[in-house]
Design an enzyme around this catalytic site. Sequence first.
Site, mmCIF file in Angstrom:
data_model
loop_
_atom_site.group_PDB
_atom_site.id
_atom_site.type_symbol
_atom_site.label_atom_id
_atom_site.label_comp_id
_atom_site.label_asym_id
_atom_site.label_seq_id
_atom_site.Cartn_x
_atom_site.Cartn_y
_atom_site.Cartn_z
ATOM 1 N N MET A 1 27.443 20.600 22.718
ATOM 2 C CA MET A 1 25.742 20.406 23.155
ATOM 3 C C MET A 1 25.876 21.660 23.889
ATOM 4 O O MET A 1 25.034 21.168 25.270
ATOM 5 C CB MET A 1 25.590 19.324 23.965
ATOM 6 C CG MET A 1 25.845 17.775 22.805
ATOM 7 S SD MET A 1 25.642 16.506 23.272
ATOM 8 C CE MET A 1 26.578 16.048 24.328
ATOM 9 N N GLY A 2 26.690 22.363 24.012
ATOM 10 C CA GLY A 2 26.617 23.794 24.706
ATOM 11 C C GLY A 2 26.601 23.758 25.909
ATOM 12 O O GLY A 2 28.573 22.257 26.166
ATOM 13 N N HIS B 1 35.710 23.033 25.620
ATOM 14 C CA HIS B 1 35.168 23.507 23.965
ATOM 15 C C HIS B 1 36.109 25.223 23.264
ATOM 16 O O HIS B 1 35.952 25.547 22.046
ATOM 17 C CB HIS B 1 33.592 24.220 23.931
ATOM 18 C CG HIS B 1 32.670 23.410 25.075
ATOM 19 N ND1 HIS B 1 32.121 23.196 26.068
ATOM 20 C CD2 HIS B 1 32.226 21.856 24.329
ATOM 21 C CE1 HIS B 1 31.599 21.816 26.319
ATOM 22 N NE2 HIS B 1 31.877 21.737 25.481
HETATM 23 P P1 AMP Z 1 30.360 18.215 23.677
HETATM 24 O O1 AMP Z 1 29.572 19.678 24.157
HETATM 25 O O2 AMP Z 1 30.628 17.581 25.026
HETATM 26 O O3 AMP Z 1 29.571 17.485 22.739
HETATM 27 O O4 AMP Z 1 32.082 18.681 23.424
HETATM 28 C C1 AMP Z 1 31.216 19.042 22.400
HETATM 29 C C2 AMP Z 1 33.200 19.632 21.644
HETATM 30 O O5 AMP Z 1 34.618 19.878 22.732
HETATM 31 C C3 AMP Z 1 33.782 18.007 21.516
HETATM 32 O O6 AMP Z 1 34.322 17.205 20.299
HETATM 33 C C4 AMP Z 1 34.430 16.984 23.308
HETATM 34 O O7 AMP Z 1 35.728 16.783 21.878
HETATM 35 C C5 AMP Z 1 35.140 18.295 22.807
HETATM 36 N N1 AMP Z 1 35.443 18.692 24.202
HETATM 37 C C6 AMP Z 1 35.097 18.432 25.589
HETATM 38 N N2 AMP Z 1 35.771 18.250 27.181
HETATM 39 C C7 AMP Z 1 37.012 18.860 26.261
HETATM 40 C C8 AMP Z 1 38.367 18.965 26.311
HETATM 41 N N3 AMP Z 1 37.829 19.093 28.178
HETATM 42 N N4 AMP Z 1 39.461 18.831 26.164
HETATM 43 C C9 AMP Z 1 39.153 19.698 24.526
HETATM 44 N N5 AMP Z 1 38.285 19.220 24.365
HETATM 45 C C10 AMP Z 1 36.590 18.760 24.786
#
Ligand code: AMP
Length: 287
Positions: free
Chosen positions: A32-33, A39
């Site tokens: 989601m950016g 990420h």
């Molecule tokens: P989001 O943008 O929050 O929807 O996350 C996108 C992807 O990044 C998802 O697969 C999350 O699980 C992953 N993600 C977010 N935070 C972390 C982190 N601290 N370590 C590893 N992956 C992450």
Amino acid sequence: MTAPILRQLADLRALTKTWQQAGERIAVVPTMGALHDGHLSLVKSAKAGADRVIVTIFVNPKQFNNPDDLANYPRTEHDDAAKLRPYGVDVIYAPDADQIYPEGFATNVSVSGISAGLCGAHRPGHFDGVATVVTKLFLQTSADQAYFGEKDYQQLMLVRRVARDLDIPIDVVGCPTVREADGLALSSRNTHLSDSARAIAPALHRAMDRAAAQITAGAPVDDSLEQARADILAARFADVEYLELRSAATLTPMTLANAPARLLAAAMLDGVRLIDNIAVAPVTPPR
Ligand code: AMP
């Protein structure tokens, strides 16, 4: 080189078709950016595992149960593109809203079982939103692999279930949680923490680590969780939404760590909802 940003499905399909014709393996990293090192660790793994990497950026309204949370969600596309530059991503797909939810959109992907409890209990509709958008992104990108973080463990399990149940030919790869030096799991929401709350935030992970060690050493699960909950509140978190021991494989509740388990938590601090989870090794039987 900065990766091109595509906003229309037809443009993405034209590109992925040429890759498929060349026999190249495609990976997608849905986000989601507001990208951070968590990420970027997924992007790095995707680069190592596939020939072509698509990073998607879409703040999915359907997975927000709270309108304020959606309105306040950080949107930093320009910076995101700059952060991705060193990683050699092939394309950023940041679809216009109507490419995901066209006029009259009426389909919902809903996963029972895994989406009940934990975040599912506290964020009504959230996992339907996730399952629906992820299904669309899998089909739109026609990727062979998708990279997700263990940071959102329930989401990772849910996405695996969706791919399996709907026969989407994609390999869902889970990647370890990236943390700050003090243990706080990286999250786009951490930017909303005040300085004083930021100093308190690692208490969540600390309490979970302690509880996990106690459980593996054979302490009663209920007592360990009760103590961790008290520690988190004593550190001045406003609320612990949940703190539970679940099976690492199926997410079913566990009262005894007699198989690989996961300790999962969500807690409110400074108006920010923080989630975290860690592996809990099974109880070591006394020799
Ligand atoms: P989001 O943008 O929050 O929807 O996350 C996108 C992807 O990044 C998802 O697969 C999350 O699980 C992953 N993600 C977010 N935070 C972390 C982190 N601290 N370590 C590893 N992956 C992450």
